[in-house]
Design a protein around this motif. Structure first.
Motif, PDB file in Angstrom:
ATOM      1  N   LYS A 139      42.672  27.945  29.546  1.00  0.00           N
ATOM      2  CA  LYS A 139      42.717  28.846  28.399  1.00  0.00           C
ATOM      3  C   LYS A 139      44.084  28.726  27.746  1.00  0.00           C
ATOM      4  O   LYS A 139      45.115  28.768  28.433  1.00  0.00           O
ATOM      5  CB  LYS A 139      42.464  30.292  28.826  1.00  0.00           C
ATOM      6  N   ASP A 140      44.077  28.555  26.433  1.00  0.00           N
ATOM      7  CA  ASP A 140      45.332  28.485  25.671  1.00  0.00           C
ATOM      8  C   ASP A 140      46.288  27.442  26.238  1.00  0.00           C
ATOM      9  O   ASP A 140      47.481  27.700  26.444  1.00  0.00           O
ATOM     10  CB  ASP A 140      46.027  29.847  25.637  1.00  0.00           C
ATOM     11  N   SER A 141      45.748  26.251  26.520  1.00  0.00           N
ATOM     12  CA  SER A 141      46.545  25.124  27.025  1.00  0.00           C
ATOM     13  C   SER A 141      47.167  25.390  28.384  1.00  0.00           C
ATOM     14  O   SER A 141      48.131  24.738  28.776  1.00  0.00           O
ATOM     15  CB  SER A 141      47.660  24.748  26.028  1.00  0.00           C
ATOM     16  N   LYS A 142      46.620  26.348  29.106  1.00  0.00           N
ATOM     17  CA  LYS A 142      47.097  26.624  30.456  1.00  0.00           C
ATOM     18  C   LYS A 142      45.965  26.444  31.455  1.00  0.00           C
ATOM     19  O   LYS A 142      44.831  26.857  31.212  1.00  0.00           O
ATOM     20  CB  LYS A 142      47.649  28.040  30.559  1.00  0.00           C
ATOM     21  N   VAL A 143      46.305  25.832  32.568  1.00  0.00           N
ATOM     22  CA  VAL A 143      45.372  25.733  33.694  1.00  0.00           C
ATOM     23  C   VAL A 143      45.675  26.911  34.606  1.00  0.00           C
ATOM     24  O   VAL A 143      46.797  27.057  35.082  1.00  0.00           O
ATOM     25  CB  VAL A 143      45.534  24.406  34.448  1.00  0.00           C
ATOM     26  N   VAL A 144      44.664  27.752  34.835  1.00  0.00           N
ATOM     27  CA  VAL A 144      44.886  29.009  35.548  1.00  0.00           C
ATOM     28  C   VAL A 144      43.931  29.111  36.734  1.00  0.00           C
ATOM     29  O   VAL A 144      42.745  28.799  36.624  1.00  0.00           O
ATOM     30  CB  VAL A 144      44.677  30.223  34.610  1.00  0.00           C
ATOM     31  N   TYR A 145      44.453  29.543  37.862  1.00  0.00           N
ATOM     32  CA  TYR A 145      43.618  29.859  39.021  1.00  0.00           C
ATOM     33  C   TYR A 145      44.332  30.919  39.838  1.00  0.00           C
ATOM     34  O   TYR A 145      45.477  31.292  39.550  1.00  0.00           O
ATOM     35  CB  TYR A 145      43.337  28.618  39.866  1.00  0.00           C
ATOM     36  N   TYR A 146      43.668  31.441  40.855  1.00  0.00           N
ATOM     37  CA  TYR A 146      44.320  32.428  41.705  1.00  0.00           C
ATOM     38  C   TYR A 146      44.134  32.087  43.164  1.00  0.00           C
ATOM     39  O   TYR A 146      43.197  31.387  43.556  1.00  0.00           O
ATOM     40  CB  TYR A 146      43.832  33.847  41.404  1.00  0.00           C
ATOM     41  N   ALA A 147      45.068  32.588  43.965  1.00  0.00           N
ATOM     42  CA  ALA A 147      45.003  32.445  45.420  1.00  0.00           C
ATOM     43  C   ALA A 147      45.329  33.795  46.031  1.00  0.00           C
ATOM     44  O   ALA A 147      46.165  34.541  45.512  1.00  0.00           O
ATOM     45  CB  ALA A 147      45.985  31.384  45.916  1.00  0.00           C
ATOM     46  N   SER A 148      44.670  34.103  47.133  1.00  0.00           N
ATOM     47  CA  SER A 148      44.858  35.415  47.742  1.00  0.00           C
ATOM     48  C   SER A 148      44.760  35.318  49.254  1.00  0.00           C
ATOM     49  O   SER A 148      43.972  34.534  49.789  1.00  0.00           O
ATOM     50  CB  SER A 148      43.800  36.389  47.216  1.00  0.00           C
ATOM     51  N   ASN A 149      45.585  36.127  49.927  1.00  0.00           N
ATOM     52  CA  ASN A 149      45.363  36.368  51.352  1.00  0.00           C
ATOM     53  C   ASN A 149      45.006  37.842  51.507  1.00  0.00           C
ATOM     54  O   ASN A 149      44.538  38.472  50.557  1.00  0.00           O
ATOM     55  CB  ASN A 149      46.573  35.950  52.191  1.00  0.00           C
ATOM     56  N   SER A 150      45.235  38.429  52.659  1.00  0.00           N
ATOM     57  CA  SER A 150      44.777  39.793  52.895  1.00  0.00           C
ATOM     58  C   SER A 150      45.625  40.853  52.207  1.00  0.00           C
ATOM     59  O   SER A 150      45.212  42.011  52.128  1.00  0.00           O
ATOM     60  CB  SER A 150      44.749  40.077  54.397  1.00  0.00           C
ATOM     61  N   ASN A 151      46.819  40.488  51.699  1.00  0.00           N
ATOM     62  CA  ASN A 151      47.663  41.513  51.079  1.00  0.00           C
ATOM     63  C   ASN A 151      48.401  41.055  49.826  1.00  0.00           C
ATOM     64  O   ASN A 151      49.206  41.811  49.281  1.00  0.00           O
ATOM     65  CB  ASN A 151      48.680  42.054  52.093  1.00  0.00           C
ATOM     66  N   THR A 152      48.137  39.844  49.382  1.00  0.00           N
ATOM     67  CA  THR A 152      48.836  39.319  48.212  1.00  0.00           C
ATOM     68  C   THR A 152      47.862  38.523  47.344  1.00  0.00           C
ATOM     69  O   THR A 152      47.058  37.743  47.863  1.00  0.00           O
ATOM     70  CB  THR A 152      50.005  38.403  48.612  1.00  0.00           C
ATOM     71  N   LEU A 153      47.950  38.735  46.040  1.00  0.00           N
ATOM     72  CA  LEU A 153      47.156  37.967  45.078  1.00  0.00           C
ATOM     73  C   LEU A 153      48.111  37.367  44.060  1.00  0.00           C
ATOM     74  O   LEU A 153      48.879  38.090  43.421  1.00  0.00           O
ATOM     75  CB  LEU A 153      46.139  38.867  44.381  1.00  0.00           C
ATOM     76  N   ASN A 154      48.082  36.039  43.941  1.00  0.00           N
ATOM     77  CA  ASN A 154      48.897  35.342  42.944  1.00  0.00           C
ATOM     78  C   ASN A 154      48.010  34.647  41.928  1.00  0.00           C
ATOM     79  O   ASN A 154      47.066  33.951  42.302  1.00  0.00           O
ATOM     80  CB  ASN A 154      49.794  34.294  43.604  1.00  0.00           C
ATOM     81  N   PHE A 155      48.321  34.836  40.659  1.00  0.00           N
ATOM     82  CA  PHE A 155      47.727  34.037  39.597  1.00  0.00           C
ATOM     83  C   PHE A 155      48.738  32.952  39.227  1.00  0.00           C
ATOM     84  O   PHE A 155      49.909  33.244  38.986  1.00  0.00           O
ATOM     85  CB  PHE A 155      47.416  34.891  38.365  1.00  0.00           C
ATOM     86  N   TYR A 156      48.261  31.709  39.167  1.00  0.00           N
ATOM     87  CA  TYR A 156      49.124  30.581  38.822  1.00  0.00           C
ATOM     88  C   TYR A 156      48.693  30.018  37.472  1.00  0.00           C
ATOM     89  O   TYR A 156      47.499  29.788  37.239  1.00  0.00           O
ATOM     90  CB  TYR A 156      49.045  29.502  39.895  1.00  0.00           C
ATOM     91  N   SER A 157      49.665  29.814  36.603  1.00  0.00           N
ATOM     92  CA  SER A 157      49.422  29.237  35.281  1.00  0.00           C
ATOM     93  C   SER A 157      50.251  27.966  35.155  1.00  0.00           C
ATOM     94  O   SER A 157      51.476  27.998  35.331  1.00  0.00           O
ATOM     95  CB  SER A 157      49.816  30.221  34.174  1.00  0.00           C
ATOM     96  N   ILE A 158      49.581  26.875  34.854  1.00  0.00           N
ATOM     97  CA  ILE A 158      50.264  25.589  34.725  1.00  0.00           C
ATOM     98  C   ILE A 158      50.106  25.101  33.297  1.00  0.00           C
ATOM     99  O   ILE A 158      48.979  24.965  32.792  1.00  0.00           O
ATOM    100  CB  ILE A 158      49.687  24.557  35.712  1.00  0.00           C
ATOM    101  N   ASN A 159      51.224  24.880  32.637  1.00  0.00           N
ATOM    102  CA  ASN A 159      51.203  24.368  31.267  1.00  0.00           C
ATOM    103  C   ASN A 159      50.635  22.959  31.274  1.00  0.00           C
ATOM    104  O   ASN A 159      51.178  22.061  31.924  1.00  0.00           O
ATOM    105  CB  ASN A 159      52.615  24.389  30.685  1.00  0.00           C
TER     106      ASN A 159
END
Length: 843
Positions: free
Chosen positions: A402-422
């Motif tokens: 979306k909007d020239s960004k590759v986006v995905y997320y990763a999560s464990n039991s207490n942390t959620l990170n969204f990663y955006s790659i130009n």
């Protein structure tokens, strides 16, 4: 009429409220909503997590036990809302964002092997998640392998659309083969008419299909498959109108089949994308030519195959390695290929590293111990960039664009990170959520883990251990571990802030350095083993709001010799609280806070006496009177002089905390002044003190006196007085005075009492003297002998310069005799008061 209109309006408002509660089943306080933690770090064949670009942001869809979580985020990946949809069938399949709505695929086993039983259900929802239809898929015994006992078995669940139809590819287990005692596994493709929502199995086999991907392009369907039975990774092209199929072999596997049981492929099939020119497929594999010599050190490498659409053949297909490992048993935690546009694709991967070899993560990002690799290729598979890396894991989530960004997320039991790659320059960014419940978050700093927010604290304890997608290592072992694995060795204290209402089971297990837990008011329930297996945990503060504590909540994991559970932790809780009852029941050491106890026996005001005032309190906690010997001790401050005094009651043994009380000390009543009386004997002048029982020697009758004998008592007017003091300057500058004997009743020698007695040679001081004033023997230059019988002198009771220049005529002749027990201390004391270091101090 007006009354009826008012009631109608209220009814309308009530109905609107009920509608909102149904449509938006979960509301939250402004700014407090947190995402749901869903461990998706283990890359599975069936995805459990998806991300969809939507108007104004993103939609996150994920599977959790018997429900589907749905969360919406804005373009900055800030969460806006969340909800759940219950599954209709027990087996999770997958999710697909279609052109006419959202699709969920679910399934159920068919152990009775009924051809007409529904085994797969494809459910369609509109973009507001209103159910609009469902297709029931049954076995198709007319096709080889069309009989389904278990859907999705060892398979992906991938979907695509073409010509008004939805296609689903997956794996399945067929009916039981009596010769081997179980069903064979194989490929399955179902077709659903999107207009009628009718579906059926259209292609299948029983050739051990262990991964399946499908994409549509033009009038064709492309299916990528790991076919263990065919001993290859194969790519098939279906005519979407006739389903006629052409198959080519992309990667042949080594090994020879000797039975119906599956052989290791030592390869993975991980994804596919289609450009206008080519079909791009990614996977990992060993060097299959060395299959028969494989060992734990044999590495996997990442490969990319490119098949031209215009020449769909094995001959035209080109395959190249993207990594070049030669040993060490290298493998991969996951591989993804993401289409950015028709001529730009991103390939991302993570090399598999065991927990023991993984680098440390940062304290507030437990996911930063992984390294994501990625690069960009064009529509023909040619490299467009260097290989990039960033501190991030691969995950189960397929990246989106979306909007020239590759986006995905990763999560464990207490942390959620969204990663955006130009997608232009490869720069990576992330947004981190710390999750401790639906509306609870956490923060870690300086060894302290703090949980805040409101509602239940809920930490997932489901262990999704990470495995490589393919490996030559025959087995992997994992031990039970903490949900806080990345920072478990750094946590020394846990604080549960007000607003949290409960603590989930095993929320903080296996924290080896945890020493203290502070649960603040508001928590009502502590789950089973919530703080278990924390060897160093010695104190947990539990408020009186807690009404339920699960079994072994603070068990250290050890047993006593009688097999009972050992507890090293002491529970600190209010007297009479549930936590104290729990401690007593389970033989856990406890201590109660006495800060709320009732205290009696302390008056507001006391009169100055000249001595320390120490009122004795009576302390009552609940209905129990506490013991001043076993349960608490008392300290006092400023409790002698007039003013404000402080009394502190400090808990001991089973009690802790402090009660601080103040009381006033008022000055004693001023006695009526008495006229001082002075009288003389043959040698000296005396002054009677205020009590009329003793006198102070004011001075000699003659300043030319040679010998001064200070008597113990003196008579005047028929009354005997004790002589207890020598007044200040009493014998000052008596130049002829040579000898002084001070009796045993004297307790103080005033300042300058013998100062300047330049002929004074011998002094004898009695045993009761406790005070010698400043310069008492200063400038007694002829002094040669001082005998001190008292042992009561201290630096506080003695003035300055007492012996300055005493014996100056010949310091070496001066001898000071003191009690044996005070030899060392008096030597230091007198030298600090002017006694020459050349003078001798003896016992």
């Amino acid at each position: 009429m007006k009354k009826l209109k008012k009631l109608t309006s209220l009814l309308f408002l009530f109905c609107c409220l009920c509608f909102c509660l149904i449509l938006f089943p979960q509301t939250a306080r402004a700014g407090s909503l947190t995402p749901t933690a869903q461990d998706n770090l283990n890359v599975r064949l069936r995805r459990t997590s998806d991300l969809v670009p939507v108007s104004g942001g993103y939609m996150r869809v994920f599977h959790q036990k018997n429900s589907i979580g749905i969360e919406y985020y804005d373009n900055d990946l800030k969460i806006r809302s969340k909800r759940k949809i219950n599954m209709e069938l027990p087996l999770w399949g997958g999710f697909y964002a279609g052109s006419d709505g959202y699709y969920l695929v679910e399934g159920q086993t068919n152990n009775k092997e009924n051809d007409s039983a529904e085994v797969i259900r494809v459910i369609r929802y509109d973009i507001n998640w209103k159910r609009t239809g469902a297709a029931a898929i049954t076995s198709n015994p007319e096709l080889f392998g069309g009989e389904v006992r278990t859907p999705f078995d060892y398979g992906c669940v991938e979907m695509t659309e073409s010509n008004g139809k939805l296609y689903v590819v997956t794996g399945h287990e067929g009916y039981v083969d009596s010769s081997v005692g179980r069903g064979h596994q194989g490929f399955l493709m179902a077709e659903i008419d999107q207009a009628t929502m009718k579906g059926k199995i259209v292609s299948c086999d029983l050739w051990h299909s262990f991964a399946q991907y499908i994409k549509s392009h033009g009038s064709y369907l492309y299916v990528l498959e790991q076919s263990e039975g065919s001993r290859c990774t194969k790519l098939s092209r279906y005519d979407s109108n006739t389903l006629d199929c052409t198959t080519i072999e992309l990667l042949p596997y080594g090994g020879s089949r000797t039975s119906v049981w599956a052989l290791a492929c030592y390869a993975s099939v991980d994804g596919m994308a289609v450009s206008s020119d080519s079909v791009l497929c990614v996977g990992t594999s060993i060097d299959q030519s060395k299959y028969d010599k494989v060992s734990e050190n044999t590495p996997h490498n990442l490969y990319l195959s490119v098949t031209p659409i215009s020449d769909f053949s094995e001959k035209a297909t080109a395959t190249r390695k993207l990594t070049n490992f030669t040993g060490g048993g290298k493998s991969f935690a996951g591989v993804k290929i993401t289409k950015i546009n028709d001529n730009r694709f991103m390939i991302s991967w993570e090399e598999y590293v065991s927990d023991d070899d993984r680098k440390s993560s940062s304290a507030n990002d437990p996911l930063s111990s992984s390294t994501l690799h990625y690069l960009f290729v064009d529509g023909k598979g040619k490299s467009l960039s260097k290989e990039f890396t960033t501190a991030a894991p691969i995950s189960d989530c397929q990246p989106v664009v979306k909007d020239s960004k590759v986006v995905y997320y990763a999560s464990n039991s207490n942390t959620l990170n969204f990663y955006s790659i130009n997608s232009d320059n490869g720069k990576a960014d992330k947004k981190t959520y710390h999750i401790a419940g639906d509306n609870a978050t956490w923060n870690f700093k300086n060894g302290i883990l703090t949980i805040s927010g409101y509602g239940p604290l809920s930490i997932s304890t489901e262990e999704n251990n990470r495995y490589p997608v393919s490996s030559t290592n025959g087995w992997f072992s994992f031990s039970s571990d903490s949900s806080w694995k990345a920072i478990k060795n750094q946590i020394r204290k846990v604080i549960i802030k007000p607003g949290i209402t409960s603590i989930s089971e095993r929320a903080f297990v296996y924290l080896p350095e945890l020493k203290e837990v502070d649960i603040q008011k508001g928590v009502t329930k502590i789950g089973k083993e919530a703080f278990a297996y924390c060897d160093k945990l010695s104190r947990i503060n539990i408020p009186d709001t807690v009404k339920s504590i699960g079994m072994d909540a603070v068990w250290c994991g050890y047993y006593w010799s009688d097999s009972s559970h050992a507890y090293f932790c002491k529970i600190h809780a209010p007297y009479g609280s549930y936590a104290v009852t729990y401690a007593k029941k389970n033989n856990i050491s406890y201590a109660c806070n006495i800060s709320g106890a009732a205290v009696t026996g302390i008056k507001k005001t006391y009169t100055y006496t000249g001595s320390d005032i120490k009122p004795v309190p009576t302390v009552t906690l609940g209905k129990a009177k506490l013991s001043g010997i076993n349960d608490y001790h008392v300290t006092y401050q400023n409790n002698k002089k007039a003013g404000t005094a402080t009394l502190k009651i400090i808990g001991d043994n089973h009690f802790y905390g402090t009660i601080t009380l103040n009381f006033q000390i008022t000055p004693a009543a001023t006695p009526k002044p008495q006229t001082a009386k002075t009288f003389r004997d043959a040698y000296n002048i005396y002054t009677v003190n205020a009590t009329g029982t003793s006198v102070a020697l004011k001075g000699p009758r003659s300043r030319n006196t040679v010998t001064a004998k200070i008597p113990a008592t003196v008579k005047a007017n028929g009354k005997t007085y004790k002589v207890t003091a020598i007044a200040a300057n009493a014998f000052k500058n008596c130049k002829n005075l040579k000898q002084v004997t001070i009796s045993g009743n004297i307790t103080s020698i005033g300042a300058g009492a013998f100062q300047g007695c330049t002929s004074l040679r011998t002094v004898k001081i009695g045993s009761r003297v406790s005070v010698i004033g400043t310069k008492a023997f200063c400038d007694c230059k002829a002094l040669t002998s001082v005998t001190i019988q008292t042992g009561r002198l201290t630096s506080k009771s003695s003035g300055k310069y007492i012996f300055t220049r005493a014996g100056q005529n010949n310091y070496k002749k001066l001898t000071v005799k003191v009690p044996a027990s005070r030899l060392s201390s008096y030597k230091k004391l007198f030298q600090s008061q002017g006694l020459s270091t050349q003078a001798r101090v003896i016992k």
